[in-house]
Design a protein around this motif. Structure first.
Motif, short mmCIF file in Angstrom:
data_model
loop_
_atom_site.label_atom_id
_atom_site.label_comp_id
_atom_site.label_asym_id
_atom_site.label_seq_id
_atom_site.Cartn_x
_atom_site.Cartn_y
_atom_site.Cartn_z
N THR A 46 59.67 8.42 72.51
CA THR A 46 58.49 7.79 71.91
C THR A 46 58.19 6.46 72.59
O THR A 46 57.03 6.16 72.90
CB THR A 46 58.71 7.59 70.39
N LYS A 49 56.54 7.05 75.87
CA LYS A 49 55.14 7.46 75.70
C LYS A 49 54.26 6.26 75.36
O LYS A 49 53.13 6.15 75.84
CB LYS A 49 55.00 8.54 74.63
N GLU A 52 53.70 4.44 78.56
CA GLU A 52 52.73 5.15 79.38
C GLU A 52 51.31 4.93 78.86
O GLU A 52 50.37 4.74 79.65
CB GLU A 52 53.07 6.64 79.43
#
Length: 72
Positions: A46, A49, A52
């Motif tokens: 998580t 992500k 990102e």
């Protein structure tokens, strides 16, 4: 708020730490440690992500700003 790079690095660290914890839990027959390791891996994924997403948002914002400056 952490930077995207910090999120990515912490994410990888949590994934690795979780994998180790899960493996140790499996080796010694400790189910709770295994579950904690799996949860830590999910937390790490998580975090990666999020990092990102921050990078993507920053890139898009920079491209928009560049287009605005071109028109000025």
């Amino acid at each position: 708020m952490m930077s995207s790079a910090t999120d990515k690095i912490k994410g990888v660290a949590n994934q690795v730490g979780g994998k180790v914890k899960e493996g140790v839990g499996k080796a010694i027959g400790n189910e709770q440690m295994q579950v904690e390791g799996m949860a830590q891996q999910v937390k790490g994924k998580t975090q990666q992500k999020v990092g990102e997403a921050k990078s993507t948002i920053k890139d898009v914002a920079n491209k928009v700003a560049d287009k605005v400056h071109e028109k000025l």
